[in-house]
Design an enzyme around this catalytic site. Structure first.
Site, PDB file in Angstrom:
ATOM      1  N   LYS A  80       0.833  -1.206   0.000  1.00  0.00           N
ATOM      2  CA  LYS A  80       0.000   0.000   0.000  1.00  0.00           C
ATOM      3  C   LYS A  80       0.865   1.252   0.000  1.00  0.00           C
ATOM      4  CE  LYS A  80      -3.840   1.953   2.745  1.00  0.00           C
ATOM      5  NZ  LYS A  80      -4.731   1.688   3.902  1.00  0.00           N
ATOM      6  N   SER A 149      -9.458   1.920   3.058  1.00  0.00           N
ATOM      7  CA  SER A 149      -8.535   2.709   2.287  1.00  0.00           C
ATOM      8  C   SER A 149      -7.524   1.859   1.508  1.00  0.00           C
ATOM      9  CB  SER A 149      -7.767   3.653   3.232  1.00  0.00           C
ATOM     10  OG  SER A 149      -7.014   2.902   4.186  1.00  0.00           O
ATOM     11  N   SER A 173     -10.407  -0.759   6.933  1.00  0.00           N
ATOM     12  CA  SER A 173      -9.708  -0.569   5.655  1.00  0.00           C
ATOM     13  C   SER A 173      -9.066  -1.801   5.051  1.00  0.00           C
ATOM     14  CB  SER A 173      -8.647   0.528   5.800  1.00  0.00           C
ATOM     15  OG  SER A 173      -9.253   1.758   6.074  1.00  0.00           O
TER      16      SER A 173
END
Length: 445
Positions: A80, A149, A173
């Protein structure tokens, strides 16, 4: 050439170690896959095929040397874009950090390299890992959200553009995008994986999580990431050596679960509700349905106090110097965070310990707790990442949770089941999750 997309990460690693396939061959197939699907899925914040192939060549040469190999040797893993990397940009989903690298290499990146894995690129995230969406779409329907996210991390695995990926969760997330995208998403217990070198939203709530095709795949990756880190005081000494072995073995006898529909059940669409009801019926001898404890009602409020206060503190530089470049969602959260009193924050922290102390006895009688992951299948449109409300309680208490892609809802889209376990009981927890995955697949609709 071997079709790598039909293999689990565990099988792919075995073939890499045995020399049945080279890392260059694996990475070349992923590059071709990315060329085909990235234009629609938009999972990558940074990807350089030349860099990836150079790293793959190095991994192949090292394997030929006969030296000891790590547990992930030659396997590409996506990370990420809030996770610090010195050789790639770490933009954290905001124009404020355009083309900037991390100030340090994240500990999880160091551990990936120790295990012999290749960091293949950076996956898209929402703005500063909060609610404002990035560019990623859902691989099952490009008009729907992938969640957030960790949107790119989930979508990359779901579209077979990466075998494994790393994300993070401060509320929902990991679990939410895993459910929306139809992959396994695992958030370990608080304190098992270091956040050092990762964008900090909240020290008390931030967790690193992982995505894969199966429970055994996420166990393989997580095992390599668990280590005490002096730069993250939340981490503890914890032996994960047997994680994959215990995961594969599973529980010694059929597990018992609690299922919580929760007070948000009415928000779930009817078709998804039906899928959950059929699941509960199919496993009626293993599942008891209960109402959530009354004190759970207080947790979202306390979670919000901690989350927004910590963001106001950690993102104050962005707010003061670049407010006009922040989204309305982020500005509002930071400004609310500035207004909470020290008393409110202290109460929210204290209730963390109290709530877990009150709840932990549940795991003396049950192997795990089951709930929906989300309010249904992925929402239509790309202006929202969906609600994390089914995840808030478990993140707040720091319990391990996993999204299992075992059902389908409206329009035949993925629908995850969330399993929650006792804090720091992650090895046995993954064994139970593996049992559930293997025994539920025949009931997937």
């Amino acid at each position: 050439m071997i079709d790598i997309f039909s293999l689990t990460a565990n099988k792919l690693v075995d073939k890499l170690k045995e020399g049945e396939i080279s890392s260059v061959e694996v990475c070349t197939q992923y590059i071709d896959r990315i060329k085909k699907f990235e234009k629609d899925v938009k999972a990558w914040a940074y990807f350089d095929k030349k860099e990836l192939l150079e790293k793959a060549e190095e991994a192949d040469e090292y394997r030929k040397s006969g030296k000891p190999l790590g547990s992930l040797h030659g396997l590409p893993v996506a990370v990420k874009d809030i996770i610090g990397t010195l050789d790639m940009p770490t933009e954290c989903g905001t124009v404020i950090r355009k083309k900037m690298t991390g100030s340090q290499e994240a500990e999880v990146v160091n551990l990936l390299k120790i295990a012999g894995a290749i960091v293949m690129g950076k996956t898209e995230t929402t703005e500063l890992a909060y609610f404002h969406p990035g560019k990623t779409t859902n691989p099952h329907d490009y008009s729907r959200t992938p969640g957030g996210s960790s949107s790119g991390s989930a979508a990359a695995v779901a579209s077979h553009m990466a075998p494994l990926s790393i994300g993070s969760q401060t509320n929902g997330s990991v679990i939410r995008p895993a459910s929306y995208c139809g992959v396994v998403g695992y958030k370990p217990s608080y304190g098992l994986i270091s956040r050092s070198g990762v964008l900090k939203q909240s020290d008390k709530l931030d967790h690193i999580g992982v995505f894969g095709k199966s429970v055994e795949d996420v166990a393989l990756l997580t095992k390599a990431l668990i280590k005490k880190d002096q730069h993250d005081s939340s981490t503890i000494h914890y032996s994960a050596d047997e994680m994959l072995k215990v995961c594969k073995k599973g529980p010694p006898y059929e597990p018992k679960f609690i299922f919580y529909k929760t007070k948000s059940w009415k928000k779930i669409d009817k078709e998804s509700q039906k899928s959950f009801e059929l699941f509960i019926e199919a496993f009626s001898k293993n599942i008891e349905v209960f109402d959530t404890p009354s004190y759970f009602d207080e947790i979202p409020k306390y979670h919000k106090v901690i989350h927004e206060t910590d963001m106001a503190n950690n993102f104050q530089v962005y707010y003061k110097k670049s407010k006009k470049k922040l989204s309305k969602e982020m500005i509002s959260a930071i400004e609310r965070g500035m207004k909470y009193s020290a008393k409110e924050y202290a109460e929210a922290i204290d209730f963390m310990k109290q709530s877990y102390k009150s709840y932990q006895e549940v795991f003396e009688d049950y192997h795990g707790v089951l709930t929906p992951c989300t309010t249904g299948v992925a929402d239509k449109g790309l202006k929202s990442t969906g609600s994390p409300e089914f995840c808030t309680v478990w993140t707040y208490m720091g319990l391990p949770s996993i999204s299992l892609p075992l059902l389908t809802g409206t329009n035949n889209l993925p629908l995850g089941i969330q399993l929650i376990g006792d804090k720091l009981d992650d090895l046995r927890f993954l064994g139970v999750a593996n049992w559930l995955e293997k025994n539920c697949k025949k009931y997937a609709k």
